[in-house]
Structure formats: C-alpha cells, structure tokens
Design a protein around this motif. Structure first.
Motif, short mmCIF file in Angstrom:
data_model
loop_
_atom_site.label_atom_id
_atom_site.label_comp_id
_atom_site.label_asym_id
_atom_site.label_seq_id
_atom_site.Cartn_x
_atom_site.Cartn_y
_atom_site.Cartn_z
N ARG A 76 0.87 -0.77 0.24
CA ARG A 76 0.32 -0.13 0.06
C ARG A 76 0.94 1.04 0.45
NH1 ARG A 76 -5.61 -0.23 3.45
NH2 ARG A 76 -7.10 -1.69 2.42
N VAL A 77 0.35 2.05 -1.11
CA VAL A 77 0.68 3.37 -0.76
C VAL A 77 0.16 4.70 -0.36
CG1 VAL A 77 2.02 5.09 -2.76
CG2 VAL A 77 2.80 2.83 -2.61
N LEU A 110 2.42 4.27 -11.30
CA LEU A 110 3.19 2.87 -10.73
C LEU A 110 2.79 1.84 -12.17
CD1 LEU A 110 1.52 3.34 -7.44
CD2 LEU A 110 3.42 2.37 -7.57
N ARG A 111 2.01 2.29 -12.51
CA ARG A 111 1.67 1.25 -13.44
C ARG A 111 3.10 1.02 -15.00
NH1 ARG A 111 -4.60 1.93 -14.14
NH2 ARG A 111 -5.33 0.37 -12.66
N SER A 112 2.78 2.49 -14.63
CA SER A 112 4.22 2.96 -16.02
C SER A 112 5.70 1.88 -16.20
CB SER A 112 4.91 4.46 -15.85
OG SER A 112 5.64 4.56 -14.39
N ARG A 113 5.92 2.22 -18.17
CA ARG A 113 6.84 1.02 -18.42
C ARG A 113 8.31 1.25 -17.60
NH1 ARG A 113 5.92 -2.21 -22.19
NH2 ARG A 113 8.05 -3.33 -22.62
N GLN A 114 8.40 2.44 -17.28
CA GLN A 114 9.87 3.28 -16.98
C GLN A 114 9.72 2.35 -15.60
OE1 GLN A 114 9.33 7.39 -16.92
NE2 GLN A 114 11.35 7.57 -15.34
N TYR A 187 -6.92 8.43 -1.02
CA TYR A 187 -5.36 8.91 -0.99
C TYR A 187 -4.51 7.49 -1.17
CZ TYR A 187 -7.09 13.36 -1.25
OH TYR A 187 -7.65 14.69 -1.22
N ILE A 188 -5.47 6.62 -0.64
CA ILE A 188 -4.04 4.26 -0.43
C ILE A 188 -4.55 4.57 -2.02
CG2 ILE A 188 -4.11 2.50 0.53
CD1 ILE A 188 -5.46 4.22 3.11
N ILE A 189 -3.47 3.88 -2.26
CA ILE A 189 -3.07 2.97 -3.57
C ILE A 189 -2.60 1.49 -3.36
CG2 ILE A 189 -2.15 2.83 -6.01
CD1 ILE A 189 -1.46 5.62 -5.91
N ASN A 190 -3.77 0.20 -3.78
CA ASN A 190 -3.12 -0.54 -3.51
C ASN A 190 -2.25 -1.19 -4.44
OD1 ASN A 190 -4.42 -1.05 -0.96
ND2 ASN A 190 -6.24 -1.53 -1.87
N VAL A 191 -1.11 -1.76 -4.26
CA VAL A 191 -0.44 -2.74 -5.59
C VAL A 191 -0.43 -3.55 -5.43
CG1 VAL A 191 2.26 -2.04 -6.39
CG2 VAL A 191 1.16 -0.41 -5.16
N ASN A 192 -0.57 -4.50 -6.22
CA ASN A 192 -1.06 -6.09 -5.57
C ASN A 192 -0.35 -6.77 -7.59
OD1 ASN A 192 -2.99 -5.36 -4.06
ND2 ASN A 192 -4.46 -5.35 -5.82
N TYR A 193 0.45 -7.94 -6.68
CA TYR A 193 1.03 -8.50 -7.89
C TYR A 193 1.10 -10.06 -7.86
CZ TYR A 193 4.56 -9.13 -11.05
OH TYR A 193 5.51 -9.43 -12.71
N GLU A 194 0.78 -10.85 -8.61
CA GLU A 194 0.96 -11.83 -8.44
C GLU A 194 1.35 -12.79 -9.45
OE1 GLU A 194 -3.66 -13.97 -9.81
OE2 GLU A 194 -2.26 -14.18 -12.01
N ASN A 206 6.86 -5.28 -2.86
CA ASN A 206 7.16 -3.67 -2.38
C ASN A 206 8.09 -2.96 -2.99
OD1 ASN A 206 5.77 -4.89 0.96
ND2 ASN A 206 7.36 -6.50 0.33
N LYS A 207 8.81 -4.17 -4.29
CA LYS A 207 9.78 -3.58 -5.11
C LYS A 207 9.20 -2.14 -5.86
CE LYS A 207 13.47 -4.37 -5.04
NZ LYS A 207 14.81 -4.08 -3.64
N PHE A 208 8.06 -2.11 -6.01
CA PHE A 208 7.03 -1.61 -7.12
C PHE A 208 6.95 -0.10 -5.91
CE2 PHE A 208 6.64 -4.11 -10.31
CZ PHE A 208 6.16 -3.51 -11.17
N ALA A 209 6.52 -0.60 -4.82
CA ALA A 209 5.86 0.88 -4.13
C ALA A 209 7.04 1.55 -3.70
CB ALA A 209 5.37 0.03 -2.63
N GLU A 210 8.69 0.65 -3.81
CA GLU A 210 9.57 1.16 -2.84
C GLU A 210 10.39 2.28 -4.13
OE1 GLU A 210 14.24 -0.24 -2.46
OE2 GLU A 210 12.98 -1.09 -2.23
#
Length: 218
Positions: A76-77, A110-114, A187-194, A206-210
């Motif tokens: 979460r961010v 957060l979804r960006s290719r960069q 103002y909370i963004i959930n970053v989910n990974y499968e 966690n790495k995407f959020a970091e």
C-alpha cells in the motif's frame, strides 16, 4: 341460362396452423407424453450419458491439475498531499486537491513501463525463468542429446534493436502480473502483484512501491 358455378380453388392459400395442429393431435402426434418410452430411451443411452459426463469431469480435473497456482501479494502506498510548513487550517485544506485526478495520475505512474523497467533491473528479473523462459535449462530428451553431443547452443549475433526485444518482452511479463488500484475514494493506492511464488509476489509488489517512492524523491 345461368353459368355453371365453379367451386372455390384452394391454390395459393396458406394452411391454417390451428387446423393443422388439431389434425396432428387427432392423429396422435401431439398426444400426451409417454413417460415409459422416455425412460426406456434414457436407459438405452445411459452409457452414453455417463461417458460424456465422465469425459467432461476428467477434462476439468486434468486442466485443474496442470494449472500453475498463482499467489497475490499487496503493498500500500498512501499519498500525502498536504503542504508543509503551514500556519493555519485553511492552508492545510488548500493543499488537498478537490478532485481525484492527482491520485489517478499516481496510479498511472505506478503502472508505467519506466517503473517496470527499473524493477526488472533492480531485481535482475531477466534471470528469472518466470519472466524469461530463455534461461530455462533443457530437460528430458533435449538435455540428454546435449550431454551426448557435448555441444553448447550457439547464440546468434543480434542487432541492437533485435537484442532489445527480449528485454521488452520481459518487462511486458512483469507488468502483466501487476495490478494497481485506488482504495475507494481515499489517498491510498493498492499495489497488487501475482506470481507463482508467494515470496516473489511480495518482493515484486514491495519493490514497485519502493521504486515509486524513490522516484517521487528524485
């Protein structure tokens, strides 16, 4: 002398559906259902019905057993849109945007290719078979033939553009497991990974959020 009367011709006239149905009923076609006959037909074809049901069950079971289990981890961010060094409440409230465009923008970041490329580089995911099948070691017949022949696969020389394509596919696979959503109207963004591994799913989320937070600090 009167002209002879002719009988009316039925040529070209459409049959009456009601009369046709009544005639069929009188002939026994539309009579009551014969439950005994239906039961006998079912008994004669019970093996066929059982075979079809068994085939469907086995197909579903085979697909389920062959399917690779997937695990989802979340990070979460929380966005802090307040201004710093304020002196009154009005300035605090003015620092909060009136619409959700700010949060939507950060979701797209957060979804960006960069950001995905930065995560791939940081975690060296190009060496992970889940994202790069090319690093899988040959097994079975291919491995046995390679040991017998004692030959290593020859890597063809690629141009700079062609060499970039495998990296692009790796980034595509990494982003394919990512899901970024806003939690309601907060103002909370959930970053989910499968991923096929629960530990890897947590690490990548966690790495995407970091890296998102690091990018905001740059």
């Amino acid at each position: 002398m009167n002209a002879p009367a002719h009988a009316p011709s039925n040529l070209g006239q459409r049959p009456n559906p009601l009369a046709t149905a009544q005639a069929m009923f009188q002939d026994g076609i539309g009579g009551p259902l014969d439950l005994r006959r239906i039961l006998m037909t079912f008994r004669r074809r019970i093996r066929l019905f059982f075979g079809v049901a068994l085939a469907i069950f086995l197909a579903v079971l085979l697909i389920t057993l062959q399917a690779t289990p997937k695990y989802t981890a979340s990070a979460r961010v929380m966005l802090d849109t307040r201004k710093e060094n304020v002196t009154n409440v009005e300035e605090v409230l003015s620092g909060l945007p009136a619409d959700s465009s700010t949060v939507d923008t950060e979701v797209e970041v957060l979804r960006s290719r960069q950001l995905g490329e930065r995560v791939v580089k940081a975690m060296q995911l190009e060496k992970d078979p889940e994202f790069n099948p090319a690093v899988l070691k040959p097994t079975g017949i291919k491995a046995a033939l390679g040991d017998l022949l004692g030959k290593k696969p020859v890597t063809p020389k690629l141009s700079e553009i062609e060499a970039q394509k495998p990296h692009e596919r790796i980034v595509d696979r990494v982003l394919g497991g990512l899901s970024v959503r806003r939690a309601g109207m907060t103002y909370i963004i959930n970053v989910n990974y499968e991923s096929v591994s629960p530990q890897k799913a947590a690490l990548v989320a966690n790495k995407f959020a970091e890296h998102y937070l690091l990018e905001q600090m740059e």
